[in-house]
Design a protein around this motif. Structure first.
Motif, short mmCIF file in Angstrom:
data_model
loop_
_atom_site.label_atom_id
_atom_site.label_comp_id
_atom_site.label_asym_id
_atom_site.label_seq_id
_atom_site.Cartn_x
_atom_site.Cartn_y
_atom_site.Cartn_z
N GLY A 195 23.99 -30.82 -2.92
CA GLY A 195 25.50 -31.43 -3.01
C GLY A 195 25.51 -32.95 -2.87
O GLY A 195 24.50 -33.65 -2.25
N ILE A 196 26.46 -33.65 -2.78
CA ILE A 196 26.82 -34.84 -2.34
C ILE A 196 27.93 -34.95 -1.52
O ILE A 196 28.81 -34.05 -1.67
N VAL A 197 28.03 -35.98 -0.86
CA VAL A 197 29.07 -36.49 0.04
C VAL A 197 29.56 -37.75 -0.61
O VAL A 197 28.92 -38.70 -0.34
N ALA A 198 30.81 -37.51 -1.46
CA ALA A 198 31.14 -38.88 -2.22
C ALA A 198 32.32 -39.58 -1.49
O ALA A 198 33.08 -39.10 -0.82
N HIS A 199 32.34 -40.91 -1.74
CA HIS A 199 33.35 -41.85 -1.11
C HIS A 199 34.59 -41.72 -1.81
O HIS A 199 34.58 -41.76 -3.00
N ALA A 200 35.79 -41.33 -1.05
CA ALA A 200 37.06 -41.10 -1.71
C ALA A 200 37.44 -42.00 -2.28
O ALA A 200 38.12 -42.08 -3.26
N GLU A 201 36.97 -43.54 -2.06
CA GLU A 201 37.50 -44.60 -2.65
C GLU A 201 37.36 -44.57 -4.10
O GLU A 201 38.34 -44.79 -4.85
N GLU A 202 36.05 -44.32 -4.62
CA GLU A 202 36.02 -44.20 -6.03
C GLU A 202 36.36 -42.75 -6.67
O GLU A 202 36.65 -42.78 -7.92
N LEU A 203 36.41 -41.60 -5.89
CA LEU A 203 36.75 -40.51 -6.34
C LEU A 203 38.24 -40.72 -6.91
O LEU A 203 38.52 -39.87 -8.04
N THR A 204 38.93 -41.11 -6.17
CA THR A 204 40.49 -41.19 -6.34
C THR A 204 40.79 -42.01 -7.29
O THR A 204 41.82 -41.98 -7.99
N LYS A 205 39.89 -43.06 -7.71
CA LYS A 205 40.31 -43.86 -8.84
C LYS A 205 39.66 -43.57 -10.02
O LYS A 205 40.06 -43.95 -11.13
N ASP A 206 38.75 -42.54 -10.19
CA ASP A 206 38.04 -42.19 -11.50
C ASP A 206 38.03 -40.81 -11.53
O ASP A 206 37.02 -40.08 -11.03
#
Length: 559
Positions: free
Chosen positions: A496-507
């Protein structure tokens, strides 16, 4: 195929009793070496989830297997098939290519492919027979191919190509021949190669684990071009338990979203993010309180001291008091790897974060010294409830996109194989009973590959910054954005990955990617971290979209 049965048959038992219990098993596919007296195998594939055998006939000697093999599990759902891991004394050499790595003079670099042939260079030159090869290509949107064919396309725009060779030969005896061919109209490589290059593993490569190379390409003994590649060496962990095919990686995980305490009750030092907290980050008290407040897992960082003791600490540098008579700054920065653990505990050593908070009183500063901070990984495992899961982030300094480095003075760090071996062996020793859920994450893609190939006990997640203006991006192309990080993780059979929320919540496109049918079929885990998740609305948004875990500071607030 190997069947591992959970119980022995008693022929005196009734058929009804036997039929009521399904037999769980796993399978693997292996390649046996041909020229050695002792039996050695390459694990080529390993099943992720257990399967079941069910008796359907009253005769024990003539039963049927109720199973769809090999891609459907006992619940009629797709199951994940991984490539295996390195067994004891086995090594893997990876060649990484990206951004038009091949330059051939007077030849148009289109429709080219390559293969890599390993040789043994010891008292002569012999083409290697016993080895296992695998290759994969990916771009920002998909895995372009994941195959066992020896030919890979070359110089495709934005495609990251990886070629892996596994062998039991000594690394210092290996020489690799890289051949470049033109692809004919039929789609097959031509019979003659356009150029060939050679790479010999030497001591400096072994000592560094990762090295960038510029290989001269030859034709008729003339240099006709050059090839840029990153070479990654992975050595085996050499643990007896490395031969165990354990229960599935996800046996601890339910698939709903779980709250994960960032450094315990949250980070302490960064202004503007949190109100003051009475629990100092990355301390036993902070982790214990996070568990009491409902955290199912805690996230923390691990680094090694000079004597290779894994400790829980976020940074690469400590601060120590200067002598009173000096006229310069009160604190001196010193590398974590320049002090033994005893020196850390016996000296007045501070977290580096103290430099951002020089106005703290002496009484408050004491909370950020080695008297309270820097627990060992072993203390974490022995002093915290085994029901509390661990997300162990392994810290390793990386090059940044602007040409700088995470540790400005380039302190000599252990090579990646030695670094990881020490931490993994500590986790193996502390988690023998397998009661605690442990996952491993790191920002270093090469470290992800190393940890993944060294063991099959702990899931490995790629930790990403994504697209952000908060920090200088990492130099490695696999860290560029979340899409590419996702493709790398899938191509490398990470969990899996641990994604940064800044990019997740924008796209939202990225959210759709993480929870696509392909990702779900592979039991792919998607966690998220970042300051944005200290906002309840953002946490609820990602929870509703299906994220598997949220790492945030305000663990005392509602989820």
């Amino acid at each position: 195929m190997c069947l591992s049965l959970r119980r022995q048959f008693d022929l005196n038992e009734s058929y009804e009793t036997l039929a009521a219990e399904a037999i769980e098993y796993k399978y693997f596919i292996a390649q046996k070496m041909s020229n050695l007296k002792d039996t050695r195998v390459f694990l080529k594939q390993i099943e992720y989830n257990p399967r079941k055998l069910e008796l359907t006939n009253s005769s024990l000697l003539s039963y049927q297997v109720v199973d769809k093999w090999p891609l459907i599990d006992s619940d009629n759902k797709p199951t994940r098939i991984d490539h295996g891991w390195l067994l004891n004394n086995e090594n893997e050499v990876q060649f990484h290519f990206f951004k038009h790595p091949l330059q051939l003079w007077h030849v148009e670099s289109k429709n080219l492919c390559y293969d890599i042939v390993p040789w043994k260079a010891n008292n002569g030159l012999y083409e290697l027979k016993d080895y296992c090869a695998h290759s994969s290509d990916f771009d920002e949107n998909q895995i372009v191919n994941d195959k066992k064919t020896k030919f890979n396309a070359f110089n495709c725009a934005n495609v990251y190509s990886s070629y892996r060779i596994r062998t039991y030969e000594n690394l210092s005896d290996l020489l690799f021949q890289i051949n470049v061919y033109e692809i004919e109209e039929s789609g097959k490589p031509s019979d003659k190669y356009l150029a060939t290059g050679y790479f010999k593993i030497n001591r400096s490569v072994i000592e560094s684990s990762v090295i960038d190379m510029d290989i001269s390409m030859l034709n008729s003994n003339q240099i006709v071009g050059s090839l840029k590649t990153e070479v990654l060496l992975i050595t085996s962990l050499n643990e007896e338990s490395n031969y165990k095919i354990r229960k599935n990686y996800n046996y601890h995980f339910n698939r709903s979203c779980i709250p994960i305490g960032h450094r315990g009750m949250g980070k302490t030092f960064d202004a503007g993010t949190l109100p003051g907290t009475e629990y100092v980050e990355n301390t036993i008290d902070s982790f214990r309180e996070a568990y009491n407040r409902g955290a199912q897992m805690v996230e923390f960082d691990v680094v090694l001291t000079k004597d290779n003791i894994p400790i829980v600490y976020h940074d690469f540098m400590f601060c120590i008091d200067r002598l009173a008579e000096t006229n310069s700054s009160k604190y001196l920065s010193i590398g974590v790897n320049q002090l033994t653990y005893d020196e850390v505990k016996q000296s007045r050593v501070f977290s580096q974060k103290i430099l951002k908070n020089t106005d703290l009183s002496d009484e408050l500063q004491n909370f950020f010294t080695s008297k309270f901070m820097f627990p060992t990984l072993k203390e974490m495992c022995t002093q915290l409830d085994s029901k509390l899961g661990f997300n162990v982030e392994i810290k390793y300094p990386l090059d940044l996109e602007d040409g700088s480095h995470e540790i400005s003075n380039h302190l000599k760090w252990l090579n990646r194989n030695q670094y990881v071996d020490r931490i993994l062996k500590e986790l193996y020793e502390c988690c023998q009973d397998e009661q605690r859920c442990v996952i491993i994450s790191t920002f270093d893609p090469n470290l992800c590959s190393i940890i993944r190939m060294k063991q099959n006990k702990f899931p490995v997640l790629f930790l990403t910054n994504g697209v952000t203006n908060k920090w200088v991006p990492y130099k490695d192309a696999r860290c560029k954005n979340t899409q590419r990080s996702f493709s790398f993780a899938r191509a490398e059979s990470l969990h899996g990955i641990v994604a940064h929320a800044e990019e997740l919540t924008k796209d939202l496109h990225i959210i759709n990617l993480l929870f696509s049918d392909t990702a779900k079929a592979a039991n792919f885990l998607a966690y998220s971290w970042g300051d944005e998740l200290n906002d309840l609305d953002k946490r609820q948004q990602l929870t509703q979209l299906g994220i598997n875990g949220i790492i945030y500071d305000r663990i005392n607030e509602s989820f």
